[in-house]
Design a protein around this motif. Structure first.
Motif, PDB file in Angstrom:
ATOM      1  N   ALA A  36       0.828  -1.201   0.000  1.00  0.00           N
ATOM      2  CA  ALA A  36       0.000   0.000   0.000  1.00  0.00           C
ATOM      3  C   ALA A  36       0.863   1.252   0.000  1.00  0.00           C
ATOM      4  CB  ALA A  36      -0.898  -0.011   1.228  1.00  0.00           C
ATOM      5  N   PRO A  37       0.319   2.347  -0.535  1.00  0.00           N
ATOM      6  CA  PRO A  37       1.034   3.627  -0.468  1.00  0.00           C
ATOM      7  C   PRO A  37       1.100   4.126   0.981  1.00  0.00           C
ATOM      8  CG  PRO A  37      -0.846   3.734  -1.992  1.00  0.00           C
ATOM      9  CD  PRO A  37      -0.974   2.479  -1.213  1.00  0.00           C
ATOM     10  N   SER A  98     -12.037  -0.974 -12.525  1.00  0.00           N
ATOM     11  CA  SER A  98     -12.124  -0.878 -11.059  1.00  0.00           C
ATOM     12  C   SER A  98     -10.843  -1.389 -10.414  1.00  0.00           C
ATOM     13  CB  SER A  98     -13.335  -1.668 -10.557  1.00  0.00           C
ATOM     14  OG  SER A  98     -14.514  -1.273 -11.222  1.00  0.00           O
ATOM     15  N   SER A 235      -3.775   3.457  -8.172  1.00  0.00           N
ATOM     16  CA  SER A 235      -3.640   3.025  -6.774  1.00  0.00           C
ATOM     17  C   SER A 235      -2.362   3.536  -6.133  1.00  0.00           C
ATOM     18  CB  SER A 235      -3.683   1.498  -6.688  1.00  0.00           C
ATOM     19  OG  SER A 235      -4.964   1.033  -7.015  1.00  0.00           O
ATOM     20  N   LYS A 236      -1.270   3.552  -6.881  1.00  0.00           N
ATOM     21  CA  LYS A 236       0.003   3.914  -6.281  1.00  0.00           C
ATOM     22  C   LYS A 236       0.313   5.400  -6.405  1.00  0.00           C
ATOM     23  CE  LYS A 236       0.474  -0.497  -5.468  1.00  0.00           C
ATOM     24  NZ  LYS A 236      -0.747  -1.045  -6.069  1.00  0.00           N
ATOM     25  N   SER A 239      -4.635   6.836  -4.992  1.00  0.00           N
ATOM     26  CA  SER A 239      -5.282   6.131  -3.884  1.00  0.00           C
ATOM     27  C   SER A 239      -5.760   4.760  -4.320  1.00  0.00           C
ATOM     28  CB  SER A 239      -6.497   6.938  -3.404  1.00  0.00           C
ATOM     29  OG  SER A 239      -7.525   6.093  -2.921  1.00  0.00           O
ATOM     30  N   PRO A 240      -5.433   3.710  -3.561  1.00  0.00           N
ATOM     31  CA  PRO A 240      -5.979   2.388  -3.911  1.00  0.00           C
ATOM     32  C   PRO A 240      -7.446   2.231  -3.512  1.00  0.00           C
ATOM     33  CG  PRO A 240      -4.411   2.212  -2.074  1.00  0.00           C
ATOM     34  CD  PRO A 240      -4.454   3.657  -2.467  1.00  0.00           C
ATOM     35  N   GLY A 241      -7.866   2.921  -2.443  1.00  0.00           N
ATOM     36  CA  GLY A 241      -9.241   2.785  -1.960  1.00  0.00           C
ATOM     37  C   GLY A 241     -10.269   3.220  -2.984  1.00  0.00           C
ATOM     38  N   LEU A 242      -9.858   4.115  -3.909  1.00  0.00           N
ATOM     39  CA  LEU A 242     -10.790   4.586  -4.942  1.00  0.00           C
ATOM     40  C   LEU A 242     -10.994   3.557  -6.054  1.00  0.00           C
ATOM     41  CD1 LEU A 242      -9.731   8.339  -5.438  1.00  0.00           C
ATOM     42  CD2 LEU A 242     -11.585   7.446  -4.037  1.00  0.00           C
ATOM     43  N   ARG A 243     -10.151   2.496  -6.100  1.00  0.00           N
ATOM     44  CA  ARG A 243     -10.267   1.414  -7.093  1.00  0.00           C
ATOM     45  C   ARG A 243     -10.340   1.941  -8.521  1.00  0.00           C
ATOM     46  NH1 ARG A 243      -7.718  -1.142  -5.614  1.00  0.00           N
ATOM     47  NH2 ARG A 243      -8.202  -3.039  -6.716  1.00  0.00           N
ATOM     48  N   SER A 272     -15.651   8.176  -7.863  1.00  0.00           N
ATOM     49  CA  SER A 272     -14.191   8.048  -7.828  1.00  0.00           C
ATOM     50  C   SER A 272     -13.553   8.575  -9.107  1.00  0.00           C
ATOM     51  CB  SER A 272     -13.785   6.576  -7.705  1.00  0.00           C
ATOM     52  OG  SER A 272     -13.900   6.143  -6.396  1.00  0.00           O
TER      53      SER A 272
ATOM     54  N   LEU B  63      -9.068   6.133   1.601  1.00  0.00           N
ATOM     55  CA  LEU B  63      -8.260   6.136   0.378  1.00  0.00           C
ATOM     56  C   LEU B  63      -7.308   4.946   0.287  1.00  0.00           C
ATOM     57  CD1 LEU B  63      -7.509   9.967   0.417  1.00  0.00           C
ATOM     58  CD2 LEU B  63      -8.991   8.776  -1.218  1.00  0.00           C
ATOM     59  N   GLN B  64      -7.249   4.158   1.360  1.00  0.00           N
ATOM     60  CA  GLN B  64      -6.304   3.038   1.413  1.00  0.00           C
ATOM     61  C   GLN B  64      -6.992   1.735   0.981  1.00  0.00           C
ATOM     62  OE1 GLN B  64      -3.405   2.115   0.980  1.00  0.00           O
ATOM     63  NE2 GLN B  64      -2.310   2.795   2.826  1.00  0.00           N
TER      64      GLN B  64
END
Lengths: 396, 396
Positions: A36-37, A98, A235-236, A239-243, A272, B63-64
């Motif tokens: 994860a970032p 996604s 994602s990197k 944000s990865p959470g935004l897919r 997103s 966001l993760q």
């Protein structure tokens, strides 16, 4: 119920990495296991303001059904950026997906019949391996050398097996090894793809995160006959959470992928996509990426310094020029799964090499270390602790 | 490239409904073709404030990366709500998915081998049909009567075909018919599922949108041996653009679905899940739903009144007690695809019956009308125009 499961899923196992994530939920664990970032670098304030604005002033679009191909302004932005970077030459289509994982999976589903051959780097990314497994592909491994996958071994494989349809590579800052494939090998790979008629999946989620050395052209940038499926991700860099990910490839293949995506999730989250688009247009995404590079470079150097100081001399590590991972190798007789058990007892986590290999049940002396998520303080303490565990097991 | 496509996707066609959406992008078209909520009813202001707050104050979570099963507080909220509604009895697991379509697809992928039988209502939801098609299932149709699917015909099918593993039903306010299955038939269906040992997919995205008549218990609420996979969605009660759905089913099946989801998209958008959770806890979701019901009820009655006034008497329509759709039937000899061509010329769109049938290539005299998206003014003008087109074709 179990008797009713499809053959496709009967043999699948939960991602070991995701199972590790559950252990990591325990407080006090220093984790080098994720990919994860650094969450402290998320542009929370900017995204908060953008989200509020998008929902208030364009909520009727952001909250409504969207098109499967993706939010048009974001698609165009990605296409323009990839063209500017010399990656696309105008023949390809680009869609928003996604997350990068969905890109791999849609391309796999669109191309692979049971028994079709897929060549993967060894070690490789578990999400890719699992997608090929779930499509009942036959997976062949090619070792990763210091300058990328072993093209001689690849050529031997291609001579032996006529069923190879796809090769999957993370050519730049590979997950898990951190290694970047040389330009020469990239050219050789394309040449082999043409000669043996296979498709290359070039997965490039880390390409923007270079903190040392010189850029190497993507394989896609040298692709003249639509043989490379280029996979990217927000994602990197955001944000990865935004897919949010994207795919650029041959239009006919893209059409099949879009139909698969309709069945899988209809379309990517519209909110997103709009947030990401507004961020890249209103804010300076390149300045944001430059900051990520600087922080990850510093953390990577710190982790390597700590390893050189605290790890036994016989435990080697790669020296990445970007991305999120470095890869460690103990002498052959030691199993990193066992090291991990001991490390977890001391409160440190990493990903054992087995989860990055085609045969995940065997024993491997390797492990993956992520340097982006932990703080500098955690890196210092964690590597020292891990060094003690390693010394107990493999000696000084 | 075409020669390389997998057998799974070679035969798939783009969703006709989504293709229609592209035509609808033209300005000036009055569309009864979609299945979207009324965009003027989205709680934009509340969601805007919530999104800003979530990103600013919990951005490191939103966001993760998240877990595949879904954001824990939202999962718990869904579980509690379904339990309160008498739908769940404590034996099932619940996960959050990227929209209701993903729920159907994950359950299909986890259960269906090529050649396995799936019974669908005729007409049925194209997204369900396409998921079963993409898993190479053999699809059998059972007609929908005024009180739901024809259970006698179903029993005959079950006697004839031993490969039936799944039955797919939208028992409440069915898409596309608007029909609700009677309690008696729901009980009969469960009884048949036990006797002939098949799984029921109960897709219930519209259940909360009742504007007339009395609630009928869900099939899931009467399920005692984990035979029903219950599929729900936030698309119709909050927002489709956020891509949030949920599945409740037997834990062993759920585990397989989670593994499939890891491969498909890793996890559902975290920001969306947190926004939805904050909305249902901070705001009054039931009051919001009550408002939707009132508006959709009014629009549905208006559309039926206009149809009764402007349509030829030989064109019949269903009388839904909730949901988003009503279904029209012309005399048998007329093909609704041809009507649609003429209607589009006059600026009105709907979904021809063929796209809701197993054999989409045949000719059908039916069509689906959506009343939630258009304004009242558009309903009046659009139905009058469509009435003129119909009169030209089928006479007074």
């Amino acid at each position: 119920m179990q008797t009713k499961f499809s053959d496709k899923v009967k043999h699948l196992e939960a991602s070991a990495i995701r199972e590790i994530f559950k252990i990591l939920a325990k407080p006090g664990i220093i984790s080098f296991a994720g990919g994860a970032p650094d969450p402290t670098l998320f542009p929370k304030k900017e995204l908060s303001e953008i989200a509020a604005d998008v929902l208030l002033n364009q909520g009727e679009i952001a909250l409504q059904y969207g098109v499967t191909e993706g939010y048009a302004p974001l698609r165009q932005w990605v296409k323009d950026r990839l063209t500017r970077q010399g990656i696309l030459n105008g023949q390809d289509e680009t869609i928003i997906v996604s997350g990068g994982q969905q890109g791999i999976d849609l391309a796999s589903k669109s191309l692979l019949n049971p028994g079709d051959g897929v060549v993967c780097e060894e070690p490789s990314f578990i999400g890719g391996l699992n997608s090929f497994r779930s499509n009942n592909a036959e997976i062949y491994g090619v070792p990763v050398q210091e300058d990328g996958l072993d093209t001689d071994k690849l050529e031997n494989l291609l001579k032996e097996h006529s069923n190879i349809k796809v090769l999957y590579t993370i050519a730049t800052f590979q997950n898990p090894s951190g290694i970047t494939m040389s330009l020469q090998k990239r050219k050789k790979l394309l040449e082999l793809a043409e000669r043996y008629d296979f498709i290359i999946f070039e997965d490039n989620p880390y390409g923007d995160l270079r903190f040392a050395g010189e850029d190497v052209p993507t394989i896609k940038s040298m692709d003249h006959d639509g043989r490379v499926v280029y996979l990217g991700s927000f994602s990197k860099i955001l944000s990865p959470g935004l897919r949010l990910g994207f795919v650029s490839c041959d239009p006919a293949l893209m059409e099949r992928m879009i139909i698969c995506k309709q069945v899988q999730d209809v379309h990517t989250n519209v909110l997103s996509q709009m947030i990401a688009y507004e961020f890249v247009t209103r804010c300076d995404i390149d300045a944001h990426i430059a900051n990520l590079r600087q922080v990850y470079g510093k953390k990577c150097r710190l982790m390597m310094e700590c390893m050189d100081r605290y790890f036994p001399a016989c435990v080697k590590h790669t020296c990445p020029q970007g991305g999120l991972f470095l890869f460690c190798t103990m002498p052959k007789q030691y199993d990193s799964k066992k090291v991990m058990e001991k490390a977890l007892e001391k409160g440190v986590a990493f990903v054992p090499g087995a989860t990055t290999m085609i045969d995940a049940s065997a024993s491997y002396s390797t492990f993956r270390m992520n340097y982006s998520t932990a703080s500098e303080e955690e890196i210092k303490i964690g590597i020292q602790t891990l060094g003690e565990v390693l010394k107990e097991i493999v000696g000084e």
